[in-house]
Motif scaffolding. Structure first.
Motif, short mmCIF file in Angstrom:
data_model
loop_
_atom_site.label_atom_id
_atom_site.label_comp_id
_atom_site.label_asym_id
_atom_site.label_seq_id
_atom_site.Cartn_x
_atom_site.Cartn_y
_atom_site.Cartn_z
N HIS A 33 -7.18 5.01 -15.01
CA HIS A 33 -7.07 3.96 -14.00
C HIS A 33 -6.40 2.72 -14.58
CE1 HIS A 33 -8.05 1.93 -10.27
NE2 HIS A 33 -8.57 0.94 -10.96
N ALA A 34 -6.80 2.34 -15.78
CA ALA A 34 -6.22 1.17 -16.44
C ALA A 34 -4.73 1.36 -16.66
CB ALA A 34 -6.94 0.90 -17.75
N VAL A 35 -4.33 2.56 -17.07
CA VAL A 35 -2.91 2.85 -17.29
C VAL A 35 -2.15 2.77 -15.97
CG1 VAL A 35 -1.28 4.68 -17.94
CG2 VAL A 35 -3.25 4.20 -19.38
N ARG A 36 -2.75 3.31 -14.90
CA ARG A 36 -2.10 3.26 -13.59
C ARG A 36 -1.88 1.81 -13.17
NH1 ARG A 36 -4.22 5.55 -7.70
NH2 ARG A 36 -2.17 5.44 -6.72
N LEU A 37 -2.88 0.96 -13.31
CA LEU A 37 -2.75 -0.45 -12.94
C LEU A 37 -1.66 -1.14 -13.76
CD1 LEU A 37 -6.47 -1.56 -12.51
CD2 LEU A 37 -4.84 -0.88 -10.74
N LYS A 38 -1.63 -0.83 -15.04
CA LYS A 38 -0.62 -1.44 -15.93
C LYS A 38 0.79 -1.02 -15.51
CE LYS A 38 -1.11 -2.67 -20.46
NZ LYS A 38 -1.52 -2.48 -21.82
N LEU A 71 -4.31 -5.84 -7.68
CA LEU A 71 -4.41 -4.40 -7.91
C LEU A 71 -5.77 -3.97 -8.45
CD1 LEU A 71 -0.95 -3.28 -9.40
CD2 LEU A 71 -1.74 -3.26 -7.02
N GLY A 72 -6.37 -4.77 -9.30
CA GLY A 72 -7.65 -4.42 -9.90
C GLY A 72 -8.77 -4.23 -8.89
N GLY A 73 -8.66 -4.85 -7.74
CA GLY A 73 -9.71 -4.74 -6.72
C GLY A 73 -9.38 -3.76 -5.62
N SER A 114 -8.70 -0.11 -3.68
CA SER A 114 -9.17 1.28 -3.65
C SER A 114 -8.04 2.20 -4.08
CB SER A 114 -9.61 1.64 -2.23
OG SER A 114 -8.48 1.69 -1.37
N ASP A 115 -8.37 3.46 -4.35
CA ASP A 115 -7.33 4.42 -4.70
C ASP A 115 -6.32 4.58 -3.57
OD1 ASP A 115 -8.26 4.93 -7.26
OD2 ASP A 115 -9.51 6.60 -6.63
N ALA A 116 -6.79 4.55 -2.33
CA ALA A 116 -5.88 4.68 -1.19
C ALA A 116 -4.92 3.49 -1.12
CB ALA A 116 -6.67 4.79 0.11
N GLU A 117 -5.42 2.30 -1.39
CA GLU A 117 -4.55 1.12 -1.39
C GLU A 117 -3.56 1.19 -2.55
OE1 GLU A 117 -7.11 -2.50 0.52
OE2 GLU A 117 -7.79 -1.72 -1.42
N LEU A 118 -4.02 1.66 -3.70
CA LEU A 118 -3.09 1.81 -4.82
C LEU A 118 -2.01 2.83 -4.50
CD1 LEU A 118 -5.55 1.75 -7.86
CD2 LEU A 118 -3.92 -0.03 -7.19
N ASP A 119 -2.38 3.91 -3.81
CA ASP A 119 -1.38 4.91 -3.38
C ASP A 119 -0.36 4.25 -2.46
OD1 ASP A 119 -2.75 6.89 -4.79
OD2 ASP A 119 -3.70 7.73 -2.99
N GLU A 120 -0.85 3.43 -1.54
CA GLU A 120 0.06 2.75 -0.61
C GLU A 120 0.97 1.77 -1.34
OE1 GLU A 120 -0.16 -0.22 3.25
OE2 GLU A 120 -1.98 0.80 2.61
#
Length: 99
Positions: free
Chosen positions: A6-11, A37-39, A41-47
């Motif tokens: 997750h940390a790598v994805r955010l970075k 980004l840190g707050g 959800s996975d769905a929001e990160l996908d979007e």
């Protein structure tokens, strides 16, 4: 989700938001990514990740209101990005000036 993946994805997403190629887009999306980004959800990160695939000129034009946002991209997350553009600059939001 949390952990090293997750940390790598955010970075990676933050880097992509800062290095899009169009400086105007970078200056909106980079700070937005750092702050939000840190707050998400996975769905929001996908979007958000899907938005990073859109050409800069289109995405920037949608954010600043130069072009209408296609229905498939109109979402609460996209509206947060649009609102952030004003918050980050200390400017008046579109709701306050009627735009």
């Amino acid at each position: 989700m949390s952990g090293p993946e997750h940390a790598v994805r955010l970075k990676k997403l933050t880097f992509r938001a800062w290095h899009r190629g169009m400086r105007e887009a970078d200056l909106i999306l980079g700070p937005f990514a750092e702050q939000h980004l840190g707050g998400m959800s996975d769905a929001e990160l996908d979007e958000f990740e899907a938005l990073m695939e859109i050409p800069d000129t289109d995405l920037y034009a949608w954010i600043v209101g130069q072009k209408p946002v296609p229905a498939e991209h109109q979402s609460p997350l996209f509206e947060r990005i649009r609102a952030f553009r004003f918050e980050a600059r200390g400017a008046v939001s579109p709701e306050r000036w009627g735009g």
